[in-house]
Each structure stands twice: as C-alpha cells, then as structure tokens.
Design a protein around this motif. Structure first.
Motif, PDB file in Angstrom:
ATOM      1  N   PRO A 432       0.823  -1.211   0.000  1.00  0.00           N
ATOM      2  CA  PRO A 432       0.000   0.000   0.000  1.00  0.00           C
ATOM      3  C   PRO A 432       0.854   1.258   0.000  1.00  0.00           C
ATOM      4  O   PRO A 432       1.897   1.335   0.647  1.00  0.00           O
ATOM      5  CB  PRO A 432      -0.818  -0.115   1.295  1.00  0.00           C
ATOM      6  N   ILE A 433       0.369   2.256  -0.734  1.00  0.00           N
ATOM      7  CA  ILE A 433       1.069   3.539  -0.825  1.00  0.00           C
ATOM      8  C   ILE A 433       0.021   4.637  -0.972  1.00  0.00           C
ATOM      9  O   ILE A 433      -1.037   4.429  -1.577  1.00  0.00           O
ATOM     10  CB  ILE A 433       2.049   3.553  -2.024  1.00  0.00           C
ATOM     11  N   SER A 434       0.293   5.789  -0.425  1.00  0.00           N
ATOM     12  CA  SER A 434      -0.647   6.899  -0.547  1.00  0.00           C
ATOM     13  C   SER A 434      -0.535   7.524  -1.930  1.00  0.00           C
ATOM     14  O   SER A 434       0.496   7.393  -2.606  1.00  0.00           O
ATOM     15  CB  SER A 434      -0.376   7.952   0.519  1.00  0.00           C
ATOM     16  N   ILE A 435      -1.581   8.206  -2.354  1.00  0.00           N
ATOM     17  CA  ILE A 435      -1.560   8.894  -3.656  1.00  0.00           C
ATOM     18  C   ILE A 435      -0.477   9.958  -3.671  1.00  0.00           C
ATOM     19  O   ILE A 435       0.210  10.155  -4.685  1.00  0.00           O
ATOM     20  CB  ILE A 435      -2.943   9.515  -3.949  1.00  0.00           C
ATOM     21  N   LEU A 436      -0.279  10.631  -2.556  1.00  0.00           N
ATOM     22  CA  LEU A 436       0.747  11.663  -2.463  1.00  0.00           C
ATOM     23  C   LEU A 436       2.125  11.092  -2.799  1.00  0.00           C
ATOM     24  O   LEU A 436       2.859  11.638  -3.634  1.00  0.00           O
ATOM     25  CB  LEU A 436       0.736  12.275  -1.063  1.00  0.00           C
ATOM     26  N   LYS A 437       2.475   9.971  -2.167  1.00  0.00           N
ATOM     27  CA  LYS A 437       3.794   9.363  -2.384  1.00  0.00           C
ATOM     28  C   LYS A 437       3.872   8.688  -3.755  1.00  0.00           C
ATOM     29  O   LYS A 437       4.933   8.657  -4.376  1.00  0.00           O
ATOM     30  CB  LYS A 437       4.087   8.367  -1.274  1.00  0.00           C
ATOM     31  N   TYR A 438       2.738   8.145  -4.216  1.00  0.00           N
ATOM     32  CA  TYR A 438       2.720   7.487  -5.522  1.00  0.00           C
ATOM     33  C   TYR A 438       3.060   8.472  -6.636  1.00  0.00           C
ATOM     34  O   TYR A 438       3.842   8.170  -7.543  1.00  0.00           O
ATOM     35  CB  TYR A 438       1.355   6.855  -5.754  1.00  0.00           C
ATOM     36  N   TYR A 439       2.467   9.665  -6.598  1.00  0.00           N
ATOM     37  CA  TYR A 439       2.741  10.664  -7.634  1.00  0.00           C
ATOM     38  C   TYR A 439       4.192  11.128  -7.588  1.00  0.00           C
ATOM     39  O   TYR A 439       4.806  11.394  -8.620  1.00  0.00           O
ATOM     40  CB  TYR A 439       1.784  11.852  -7.465  1.00  0.00           C
ATOM     41  N   GLN A 440       4.721  11.212  -6.387  1.00  0.00           N
ATOM     42  CA  GLN A 440       6.106  11.634  -6.263  1.00  0.00           C
ATOM     43  C   GLN A 440       7.049  10.547  -6.774  1.00  0.00           C
ATOM     44  O   GLN A 440       8.055  10.839  -7.434  1.00  0.00           O
ATOM     45  CB  GLN A 440       6.410  11.961  -4.807  1.00  0.00           C
ATOM     46  N   LYS A 441       6.690   9.301  -6.501  1.00  0.00           N
ATOM     47  CA  LYS A 441       7.537   8.180  -6.885  1.00  0.00           C
ATOM     48  C   LYS A 441       7.465   7.900  -8.382  1.00  0.00           C
ATOM     49  O   LYS A 441       8.495   7.713  -9.045  1.00  0.00           O
ATOM     50  CB  LYS A 441       7.120   6.943  -6.090  1.00  0.00           C
ATOM     51  N   LYS A 442       6.237   7.880  -8.954  1.00  0.00           N
ATOM     52  CA  LYS A 442       6.086   7.486 -10.357  1.00  0.00           C
ATOM     53  C   LYS A 442       6.280   8.638 -11.328  1.00  0.00           C
ATOM     54  O   LYS A 442       6.921   8.476 -12.380  1.00  0.00           O
ATOM     55  CB  LYS A 442       4.711   6.864 -10.578  1.00  0.00           C
ATOM     56  N   TYR A 443       5.744   9.796 -10.996  1.00  0.00           N
ATOM     57  CA  TYR A 443       5.765  10.911 -11.944  1.00  0.00           C
ATOM     58  C   TYR A 443       6.729  12.031 -11.536  1.00  0.00           C
ATOM     59  O   TYR A 443       6.870  13.011 -12.259  1.00  0.00           O
ATOM     60  CB  TYR A 443       4.358  11.501 -12.087  1.00  0.00           C
ATOM     61  N   ASN A 444       7.336  11.895 -10.380  1.00  0.00           N
ATOM     62  CA  ASN A 444       8.218  12.937  -9.852  1.00  0.00           C
ATOM     63  C   ASN A 444       7.459  14.258  -9.706  1.00  0.00           C
ATOM     64  O   ASN A 444       7.953  15.336 -10.025  1.00  0.00           O
ATOM     65  CB  ASN A 444       9.448  13.123 -10.748  1.00  0.00           C
ATOM     66  N   ILE A 445       6.215  14.127  -9.242  1.00  0.00           N
ATOM     67  CA  ILE A 445       5.355  15.294  -9.043  1.00  0.00           C
ATOM     68  C   ILE A 445       5.024  15.418  -7.555  1.00  0.00           C
ATOM     69  O   ILE A 445       4.552  14.468  -6.929  1.00  0.00           O
ATOM     70  CB  ILE A 445       4.044  15.171  -9.846  1.00  0.00           C
ATOM     71  N   ILE A 446       5.308  16.575  -7.001  1.00  0.00           N
ATOM     72  CA  ILE A 446       4.930  16.855  -5.615  1.00  0.00           C
ATOM     73  C   ILE A 446       3.609  17.615  -5.631  1.00  0.00           C
ATOM     74  O   ILE A 446       3.532  18.727  -6.155  1.00  0.00           O
ATOM     75  CB  ILE A 446       6.012  17.685  -4.899  1.00  0.00           C
ATOM     76  N   LEU A 447       2.568  17.002  -5.123  1.00  0.00           N
ATOM     77  CA  LEU A 447       1.244  17.636  -5.131  1.00  0.00           C
ATOM     78  C   LEU A 447       1.263  18.913  -4.296  1.00  0.00           C
ATOM     79  O   LEU A 447       1.763  18.926  -3.172  1.00  0.00           O
ATOM     80  CB  LEU A 447       0.194  16.668  -4.595  1.00  0.00           C
ATOM     81  N   GLU A 448       0.694  19.979  -4.855  1.00  0.00           N
ATOM     82  CA  GLU A 448       0.684  21.269  -4.166  1.00  0.00           C
ATOM     83  C   GLU A 448      -0.412  21.349  -3.103  1.00  0.00           C
ATOM     84  O   GLU A 448      -0.279  22.076  -2.126  1.00  0.00           O
ATOM     85  CB  GLU A 448       0.475  22.396  -5.185  1.00  0.00           C
ATOM     86  N   TYR A 449      -1.507  20.618  -3.310  1.00  0.00           N
ATOM     87  CA  TYR A 449      -2.653  20.724  -2.394  1.00  0.00           C
ATOM     88  C   TYR A 449      -3.071  19.326  -1.921  1.00  0.00           C
ATOM     89  O   TYR A 449      -4.174  18.846  -2.217  1.00  0.00           O
ATOM     90  CB  TYR A 449      -3.825  21.427  -3.083  1.00  0.00           C
ATOM     91  N   PRO A 450      -2.192  18.663  -1.175  1.00  0.00           N
ATOM     92  CA  PRO A 450      -2.504  17.288  -0.743  1.00  0.00           C
ATOM     93  C   PRO A 450      -3.621  17.233   0.296  1.00  0.00           C
ATOM     94  O   PRO A 450      -4.122  16.140   0.589  1.00  0.00           O
ATOM     95  CB  PRO A 450      -1.170  16.813  -0.150  1.00  0.00           C
ATOM     96  N   GLU A 451      -4.023  18.386   0.856  1.00  0.00           N
ATOM     97  CA  GLU A 451      -5.079  18.377   1.873  1.00  0.00           C
ATOM     98  C   GLU A 451      -6.479  18.332   1.250  1.00  0.00           C
ATOM     99  O   GLU A 451      -7.471  18.165   1.962  1.00  0.00           O
ATOM    100  CB  GLU A 451      -4.974  19.632   2.757  1.00  0.00           C
ATOM    101  N   LEU A 452      -6.551  18.486  -0.068  1.00  0.00           N
ATOM    102  CA  LEU A 452      -7.859  18.428  -0.714  1.00  0.00           C
ATOM    103  C   LEU A 452      -8.322  16.987  -0.834  1.00  0.00           C
ATOM    104  O   LEU A 452      -7.504  16.070  -0.965  1.00  0.00           O
ATOM    105  CB  LEU A 452      -7.789  19.065  -2.105  1.00  0.00           C
ATOM    106  N   PRO A 453      -9.640  16.757  -0.823  1.00  0.00           N
ATOM    107  CA  PRO A 453     -10.139  15.382  -0.976  1.00  0.00           C
ATOM    108  C   PRO A 453      -9.863  14.848  -2.375  1.00  0.00           C
ATOM    109  O   PRO A 453      -9.670  15.619  -3.326  1.00  0.00           O
ATOM    110  CB  PRO A 453     -11.638  15.524  -0.715  1.00  0.00           C
ATOM    111  N   VAL A 454      -9.861  13.540  -2.495  1.00  0.00           N
ATOM    112  CA  VAL A 454      -9.557  12.902  -3.776  1.00  0.00           C
ATOM    113  C   VAL A 454     -10.844  12.612  -4.545  1.00  0.00           C
ATOM    114  O   VAL A 454     -11.942  12.630  -3.989  1.00  0.00           O
ATOM    115  CB  VAL A 454      -8.751  11.604  -3.572  1.00  0.00           C
ATOM    116  N   VAL A 455     -10.675  12.322  -5.843  1.00  0.00           N
ATOM    117  CA  VAL A 455     -11.798  12.118  -6.759  1.00  0.00           C
ATOM    118  C   VAL A 455     -11.862  10.647  -7.147  1.00  0.00           C
ATOM    119  O   VAL A 455     -10.890  10.104  -7.684  1.00  0.00           O
ATOM    120  CB  VAL A 455     -11.628  12.988  -8.020  1.00  0.00           C
ATOM    121  N   ARG A 456     -12.997  10.019  -6.882  1.00  0.00           N
ATOM    122  CA  ARG A 456     -13.197   8.623  -7.303  1.00  0.00           C
ATOM    123  C   ARG A 456     -13.967   8.616  -8.613  1.00  0.00           C
ATOM    124  O   ARG A 456     -14.964   9.307  -8.778  1.00  0.00           O
ATOM    125  CB  ARG A 456     -13.970   7.843  -6.247  1.00  0.00           C
ATOM    126  N   CYS A 457     -13.516   7.805  -9.561  1.00  0.00           N
ATOM    127  CA  CYS A 457     -14.139   7.727 -10.883  1.00  0.00           C
ATOM    128  C   CYS A 457     -15.207   6.638 -10.918  1.00  0.00           C
ATOM    129  O   CYS A 457     -15.293   5.780 -10.039  1.00  0.00           O
ATOM    130  CB  CYS A 457     -13.085   7.453 -11.951  1.00  0.00           C
TER     131      CYS A 457
END
Length: 1002
Positions: A432-457
């Motif tokens: 298991p990994i959080s979306i915050l860490k996943y984006y940093q690990k896979k895309y090298n993107i640091i989310l600017e607003y990690p406190e916002l809720p996430v979107v389920r499709c």
C-alpha cells in the motif's frame, strides 16, 4: 404605565406565553411548535376584520387564535406519516384517447416533446377541437414587422418510412447506443446501409428505404474495436441484440391535408411532423453541442466567464411548428446556457467556495478534530458526473486523451488514501502507498494541495488527486446560479434588436441549411429570408390618477411627479415604525445607515407620501435601535410600536444592509406567520441616498399594502372594461431550480375592486414539480377570496363573468387546465351559490386564457418601432406564427428598457361569454397599465403577474428551518435524491389585521 400592547414576559416550553395582566394584549402567539404547520382552530370569516385599528383580544382566548382556517390558503389537511400526501400531476399522465389500447399507447410514446404542437394536443387527447379563432382584431394602426421565423419552401412529395428500433439493454448510455448504431456490422445488414438514415438515439429511425423484412441481429462491439475476443470473459463481452422493423409510412402531404381541413389531427400528422423535426436537427446535433432545441458551437461560440468555474455560451434555438396561413414555420432565436469552464478541479472549487485561499482551502472542508465534513465538501460534490481528463507530465498521449467521469468526492486526502499499485513486472500488487507518495515516486510530481479530498471515478478502483483533474469543456452546468452569476449571465444575454438579429444570422449560418446533407438528401428547403408579417399597434390608453389624467402615448412610461394616487391608504397611517438591521459579518458597515440618516429618510418619505395623497397621522414613527438578528428585530419592533401607539402596527419598515436573501426571508416569515403584519424592506444604501424617485417607487408598494391603488386606465363605462359583475382570477405554480428538492408553490389571485386594480392572493405548497393545482388548493384558496369578493366588490351579487388567466402551462397541458382546474373552480362556485325557494340560479360564464412568456417569438419592427427598434407597446401579431386554428395572439404590451422585447403569447381555451376580439385584446393591453407598483405598462396581464409574485413570495412561509433550507437549496446534492421529497403545507398566515386579504405579496 404600560400600554395595552404589552410584550410577553415569559415563554413556556410548549410555546404558550404568560400575560402581564388579564386585559393586556400580548400580540399573536408564537407559530405552532409542531412541524405540521396546521392552522389552529379559529372562526371563519368573509370580510376583513372590522377592528383593524383597534386592540385585539388576547391571542390565547378561546376561539381567537388569530389564525383562520378559512384564510385564502390551502388547509394542511389531516397529518400523515409522511407529512402530506404527495400530489399527482395529471399533466404528466394525459388521458388516453379512445381506441385500441396497445396502438394508442405506442402512438403516445412517439409524441416528441421538442415539437411546438399548439392546441393540437388538446384535440388529440380529448376527441374535441380546442376553441377556434372567431376572427381577427381590427383596431389599431397597421404596420409590417419582421419575425425570427422562416417558412418551409419545399416539402418533399416522396414517402418515407418510420422504423422501430429496440436494443436489448435500456440502460446503455448515449455514446454506447451511438456506437451500436454506427457499427459496420449493422451497416452491412441494412440494404443500402444506414448512413443516410435519421436516428433519434432511442427507439425511432427514418429512411427513404422501404425494408419490409425485420432486422434482428447481434452487434459485437468488441469485434468492432478489433479486440482479441478469446481473452475476454463471456460475462464481460460487449455484445448487444438489435431489432428493427418498419412501423409507419410517412406522408408529408398529410400535414397540409390537415391544415386545409381535409383530415383530422391524428397519428399520420404527428408522425409526419415528428419526422420533419428530427430531419432538421439530425445534422446540427452531430456537429454541435445539442441541448434540447438549442445548438452551441464547440469552438467559435460566443462565451463569457461568469465566475464560479462557469461560463455562459450563446447558441441558436431552432424549432418547427404548424402556423396560421396553412404553413410550416421554423422559429430561430438566440439561446443561452451555462457550461463548466475548462479548468482544474481545485480551481473550480476555489471559485465555488468564494475564492478561499488556495493554500488553506484544503483545511476548511471538514472539522479537523472530528473529521465531519461541512458545506464546502457538499459544494465539491457538484463535480459528480462531470467528465474530465488527466494530462500531467509522465502520462502517455493515450492516457492524456482518455476521458474519466466523477463518481464521488471522497472524504479523504491524497495523503490519507492508500492503494496497492499493480506491478507489471512481478504481476502482483505492490505494498500500500498513498496517492501523495505514488505521484512523487512514479511521476516525480509533488502535489501542491494534498489536503484536498480525492476524486473517485465511475471506473472501479480509479482515484485521482483533485489538482490533477481537468474539466472537459462542453458540459452543461446544471445548478442554480448564484446572485453574481445571474447578474453576469443577464448582462451577457441582453441584446438590443439589432445585435440580436446579428446573432440570429450568425446562428443561421452555423446551422447552414443550404448545405445540410441530410436536408439535401430528403429534399427539404427552408426560405433563408425571415418572415415579414402584418401587425397592428393598439392605441395607448390614458392613465387616471386621483384628480388628474396622463396620456403616455407610445413612450410606454410616466412618472409620479405632482400626481396623487388613485386611491390612498384606507386608514390614516398612525401605528408604524422602522427597524434597522445590521450585518455582523461586515466590518465597513457601508450598507447600514445611522439613526440620523434613517430619520431624514422617513421625513422625506412622509412628505412625498402626502404629496401623492397618502394620509399620515404619525409623523415621527418609532425608529428601533439597530439589531443584527432579523427575528428579534421584528419581535422588538412589533411590540414597541404597538405599546407606543396602543394599536396593532399597520405596517413595519425594515432597513437592510444588503441583499442577503436569508435576512429578507426571516423578516417576511416573522411578519406573515407570527405577527400578521404588512412589512416593507428597503436597502440601506438607498436610505442613505434618499432620492425622491426611490421614495415614489417604494410608496406605490406601501400604499397598495395599506389598501390603496396607484392608478387605472380611463374607460367609458363606470366599471372599467366590464358591463356586468366580473371577477378576474390569476393562477401560477412556481418550481424550484432543476437540482433543488424544494416544493412547488401554487398561487391564486382574485380581483378586489370593480376596475381590477387590486388583487388578493392565496398560496400553498403544491407537491413537488406538480403543475396542475390540486383540488384542495383550489378550494381552500378560492373560497375565502370568493366570499371577500362578493362582500366587498359586488355588494352581495355573484359574478356573472369569470376570467381565469393561467400562467406557466404548456400546450400539452391545455386539456388538464380545462378538465381539472376549470372544472373544479366551477364546482366550487356552484356549491357556494345559495338559491332560495323560487329563485333562479345565476348563470356564471367563464373565459379561460393561458398566458405564456417562455417562447422564442420576437418582433423586429425596424423604423416602425421605438428608438432601439423594439416593438412599441400595444404591438399585436395574429398571423404567420400563431396557431393554425386556435384563438391565440402575441401581444407586446410593454416598453423594453433593455434588450429585445419579448411578447406574451395568449391562448383562449374557452369563452362562454363570447367576448368580441377587439374588446378582449384591448382589455389585455390596457390592464397592463394598471400594474400597481410600476409607472410603465408591464409585459404580462396583472392577474397572472401577481400570481407569479405570490407563488415566489410563498417561500418565506415554508415550514423549514433556515439551516435546513440552505443545506437543501444552496449546497444541494442531486445525486443523493431518493424520489420525491416530503412536502409540508406552508405555515399559516395570521389573519388579524386583514393581511391575507391585502396585497401582502407586493
């Protein structure tokens, strides 16, 4: 020594109140503690109380609760487990015409809602023709003007064929159905292919080809996409069964046979017009965004951002109809709709939240201690069902082009939500990994607003951070606009005639009739030149004031300088006061005047009212100290005024700091349902300006509430336009916005003087989106108003002629108006008329008229119009765009101050009195000059205009807490709707003081 109007000293838990002394009046009791909104038992009444200006008996005296069960409002009826029984709308289930049950059921399914049928639906469902046009008017000046409509030039003589289409899964989305219809497999199966066919995307198709043999086959979309079928499980296969069979032969000659009186209106005419309707919109619906009858260009359409992540877009409206002159007509007009802007989700939410700081917004959608979500989170859920794409770096072009749909906003942040990514190399799930860490690990993107809720499709197990989601353009915004958005939308939509014509011409070029391949294939042509029709301009009336008259001519406006009201206030204004509401959230206090400014305003108010003929006894009314709570302000002002003048207040004025709807709502609810007192709200900014024009505008309302009338039109007879006792009834039902689960409100108005300048109104909830007024509401609203009319207007005589003006119904509901509403009204009146021995029952004749504003016919008179090339007041059109047989007319009775004038469409459904055409049209026009709070003629007959005001005003009497109302109306979530909501009756209105019989809704 305390006066006879004492404030209550102590409240009991059950809602009753102690009095300071047995003979002291403490005002009407609090509203009922129960939520059922039941009226307390009280005496029936026929006329207004005789002691309007006298102290009333104690509110808790037996039989004197101040609430009357015969008030002009529908009674609540016995309580039930669900509050009140849900009403059924007969307009949604029209009665079936006699004939074979199955055949008729099939025919009814084919009736397209996008076609303007006029009165033909009435004759189709009732087996009887609607009232036909008795003739044309002759009075007035003849002119020619252009209409935003075009004639059909060539209607093909060839015969076409209609086919029923059935697909095995009724729950398929539009895109899926489109893929099935356009599949190569189906195209091969149909002789000649289906490329030139017209398909409505549901159950009907049309073609030149006559295919007698039924088509029954399976369409394999997996095979169509070139997928490896062997790797797809059977339960996941995208295979659908399609069935096509010929169901009707279309002969367009039947339309003209009907228009020439050779055949009756029936299925052959319906099928032919339905075919033409789909023919003219088949091609543009594929090229542009299609919303009902309107089309919007995806790339070149005129747009304007109106805040809140929303943009307004201008498009073109197109509809087909049969018209007077035995012609088929295409109506073309501009159309405006709101769409979501192409923005990142977090920026849209930032705007919807009122431009909250982006860096801290993520901390405000829930309580940080309890984790409970709040209204901001409810606002975020407006994104449900929106389509979006994700295009940040690191994603392939195929991934960037993929469209996703929001299923819900989860109450978890990118740091809190964890998942197990699929590892292609190990073919197993990673830890298991959080979306915050996943984006940093896979895309090298640091989310600017990690406190916002996430979107389920909607696709299972797919979740994105909010800031990665981009709104797909071209999606309609389905929610009610706020005040700022409404203001910006109106500014964008308003166009003067010359600009509107240019937009219509641009829209016509967008539709490109001459090069429409579908129209070419089927041989249909539309005249590119707009219709020029014969019209008339009726002579403007003269306005009668107290001892003077004024002839406005064709200017369509006048003022009140040096003019006295036709009827001043009935009783001298003695007991009244002013309350000042402050805004505790505002630091600048710009909208709140000080006591000195309010005093100056009141002195000017009194001086101007006296100049208009008003009778004012108290020249220094009580001005209460400013308060921030609306309910407490009303209570304090009510008792302080009553104690000071030893009399029930006649009217209370309230100075508001801003246009906040909640403050106005709470003031009106307290005044109507707790104290039974007339009230008038004014804005603090206007109090500070203190201009004579503003005073005159407010005084027209105040004078009407105190029993007066502003003016009337000069007529030859002693009773205005009527030569016999005549009652005018107006009716309207208002509905909430498309996503709001609020009740519908029915309102009925009745004329209360012989000139029909004053109207009383009764209101009540009418179910949820139920258009036909229920029998109970008709009975309980009309009976007390009918008694009042007989007592105070006709001197004990029954009305010999009744006009029933109905607003807001479509052509398909004409039958229901006559069958249900008019029939109920006749029954009610028949029951009320007492006929003694040897007496003859009086004959009461009805004239029933439907007034409609929601149409797209516009007048373009050019130089024959006013300075803006708008139609002059009194412009009337009876030819070319009116109904082929029915008695209807388009009347522009007002002067358009902004934009292009919209005429009102009047259709007479019944006329038992045989009113001459010119007399009726003149009455329609001239009564628009009698609107009691305006110095211009209005665009709608006053009876229905007042009913519209009263139905909207009824919101202030809804039995709901303000916090619950805001949660329902402002932060609504339509996806959580579970059927029809509970609809309670309105809170009862206090009858002491005659409030329900006055113009409380103005």
């Amino acid at each position: 020594m305390p006066g006879a109007f004492q404030k209550r000293a102590k409240a009991h838990p059950n809602g009753n109140h102690e009095q300071d002394a047995p003979n002291h009046y403490d005002g009407p009791s609090d509203r009922p503690g129960s939520s059922s909104g039941q009226p307390r038992p009280g005496p029936s009444r026929g006329g207004p109380p005789s002691n309007v200006s006298q102290p009333a008996p104690p509110s808790n005296a037996p039989g004197q609760s101040g609430r009357s069960s015969s008030r002009p409002r529908s009674a609540a009826g016995p309580p039930s487990a669900g509050g009140r029984a849900q009403l059924r709308d007969p307009a949604r289930d029209p009665p079936k015409k006699g004939g074979k049950k199955d055949d008729k059921k099939d025919e009814e399914k084919k009736l397209p809602r996008r076609v303007d049928w006029g009165g033909n639906l009435y004759s189709y469902y009732s087996n009887e023709p609607l009232m036909t046009r008795p003739g044309y008017g002759r009075e007035g000046k003849n002119i020619k003007l252009r209409l935003n409509s075009h004639f059909l030039v060539d209607t093909p003589d060839a015969r076409y064929f209609q086919y029923d289409v059935a697909i095995d899964d009724d729950k398929l989305k539009r895109g899926h159905i489109k893929a099935i219809w356009n599949s190569a497999q189906l195209n091969k199966q149909i002789p000649g292919g289906i490329r030139e066919w017209i398909y409505d995307g549901s159950k009907l198709a049309w073609s030149k080809q006559n295919i007698e043999k039924e088509v029954h086959m399976d369409i394999d979309l997996d095979e169509e996409k070139g997928l490896d079928i062997s790797k797809i499980a059977d339960e996941n296969r995208d295979v659908h069964n399609v069935f096509i069979r010929r169901s009707a032969r279309i002969d367009l000659a039947n339309i003209y046979a009907y228009l020439n009186g050779q055949i009756d209106f029936g299925s052959s005419v319906i099928d032919a017009i339905n075919f033409l309707d789909h023919l003219i919109r088949e091609y543009p619906s594929k090229q542009h965004i299609n919303i009902r009858k309107s089309y919007f260009d995806r790339t070149t359409g005129q747009k304007e951002f109106i805040s809140g992540g929303v943009e307004a877009m201008r498009g073109i409206y197109q509809s087909i109809r049969m018209a007077e002159g035995k012609r088929m007509v295409i109506n073309i007009d501009v159309s405006h709709t709101c769409f979501w802007s192409k923005m990142e989700f977090h920026l849209i939410i930032n705007q919807l939240s009122g431009h909250m700081n982006l860096d801290t917004m993520g901390y405000h959608w829930r309580d940080r201690k309890t984790g409970k979500t709040n209204n901001l989170f409810l606002t975020m859920n407006r994104l449900k069902r929106c389509n979006f794409f994700v295009s940040h770096r690191g994603r392939s072009e195929k991934e960037k082009a993929r469209v996703w749909q929001v299923h819900e906003i989860l109450p978890q942040t990118s740091e809190e939500f964890t998942f197990k990514p699929w590892n292609k190399e190990t073919k197993k799930n990673d830890p298991p990994i959080s979306i915050l860490k996943y984006y940093q690990k896979k895309y090298n993107i640091i989310l600017e607003y990690p406190e916002l809720p996430v979107v389920r499709c909607t696709k299972k197990d797919v979740v994105f951070p909010m800031e990665a989601c981009n709104m797909l353009p071209g999606q309609r915004y389905p929610y009610q606009l706020n005040e700022l958005q409404t203001s910006m939308m109106l500014k964008f939509a308003v166009q003067y005639p010359e600009d509107r014509l240019k937009s219509i011409q641009a829209g016509t070029q967008m539709l490109n009739w001459a090069n429409d391949p579908v129209m070419k294939h089927y041989g249909l042509r539309i005249n590119p030149a707009p219709i020029t029709t014969n019209a008339r301009v009726l002579d403007p009336p003269t306005i009668q004031f107290d001892k003077s008259t004024f002839a406005p001519g064709t200017k369509g406006k006048w003022d009140l300088r040096n003019k006295k009201f036709l009827v001043p206030n009935k009783a001298p204004l003695r007991s009244w006061g002013v309350g000042i509401l402050t805004d505790p959230t505002s630091y600048q206090k710009q909208g709140t005047p000080n006591v000195g400014q309010v005093h100056a305003f009141i002195q000017n108010f009194i001086q101007i009212y006296r100049g208009h003929g008003g009778i004012v006894e108290t020249t220094t009314p009580l001005i209460h100290e400013p308060l921030s709570d609306p309910a407490k302000l009303v209570e304090a002002l009510f008792f302080d005024v009553g104690n000071k003048y030893n009399q029930r207040p006649q009217i209370l004025l309230f100075v508001l700091p801003n246009r906040a709807f909640e403050n106005w709502l709470r003031i009106k609810k307290s005044c109507d349902c707790r104290y039974g007192i007339f009230s008038q709200c004014v804005l603090g900014g206007n109090v500070i300006k203190n201009t004579p024009q503003y005073h005159s505008n407010v005084l027209m309302k105040v004078n009407a509430k105190l029993g007066g009338a502003t003016s009337r039109v000069v007529t030859k007879g002693p009773s205005g336009h009527f030569n016999r006792p005549t009652m005018i009834i107006g009716a309207d039902v208002s509905h909430a916005g498309p996503t709001i689960q609020a009740p519908s409100y029915a309102a009925m108005t009745v004329s209360m003087d012989k000139y029909a300048t004053r109207y009383a109104a009764g209101v009540q909830t009418n179910g949820h989106r139920v258009e036909m007024i229920s029998s109970r509401n008709l009975r309980d609203c009309l009976i007390p108003l009918f008694r009042e009319w007989v007592t105070t207007v006709s001197g004990g005589r029954w009305p010999e002629h009744v006009y029933y003006f109905r607003d807001g119904v479509s052509e398909g509901q004409y039958l229901n108006v006559l069958k249900y509403e008019v029939a109920d009204i006749k029954e009610i009146f028949d029951e009320m008329i007492f006929v003694g021995p040897g007496q003859t029952r009086p004959e009461m004749k009805f004239t029933v008229v439907v007034a409609e504003k929601r149409h797209h016919i516009r007048f373009f008179p050019g130089k024959a119009g006013d300075e803006n090339q708008n139609a002059l007041p009194g412009t009337i059109v009876e030819h070319d765009v009116t109904a082929p047989f029915e008695n209807d007319v388009y009347l522009c009775s007002h002067k358009a101050l902004k934009g292009t004038a919209r005429p009102t469409h009047y259709t007479m459904l019944m006329d038992e009195a045989g009113v001459p055409v010119d007399v009726f049209q003149k009455m329609l026009y001239e009564h628009c000059y009698q609107y009691i709070r305006s110095t211009t003629p209005v665009s709608l007959f006053p009876a229905v205009y007042y009913a519209h005001l009263a139905s909207n005003r009824a919101r202030a009497q809804e039995d709901i807490a303000e916090s619950e109302r805001r949660k329902r109306d402002v932060f609504n979530d339509p996806s959580k709707s579970t059927g029809q909501p509970e609809v309670k009756p309105l809170l009862p209105m206090i009858t002491i003081g005659g409030l329900p019989w006055g113009m409380w809704y103005i």
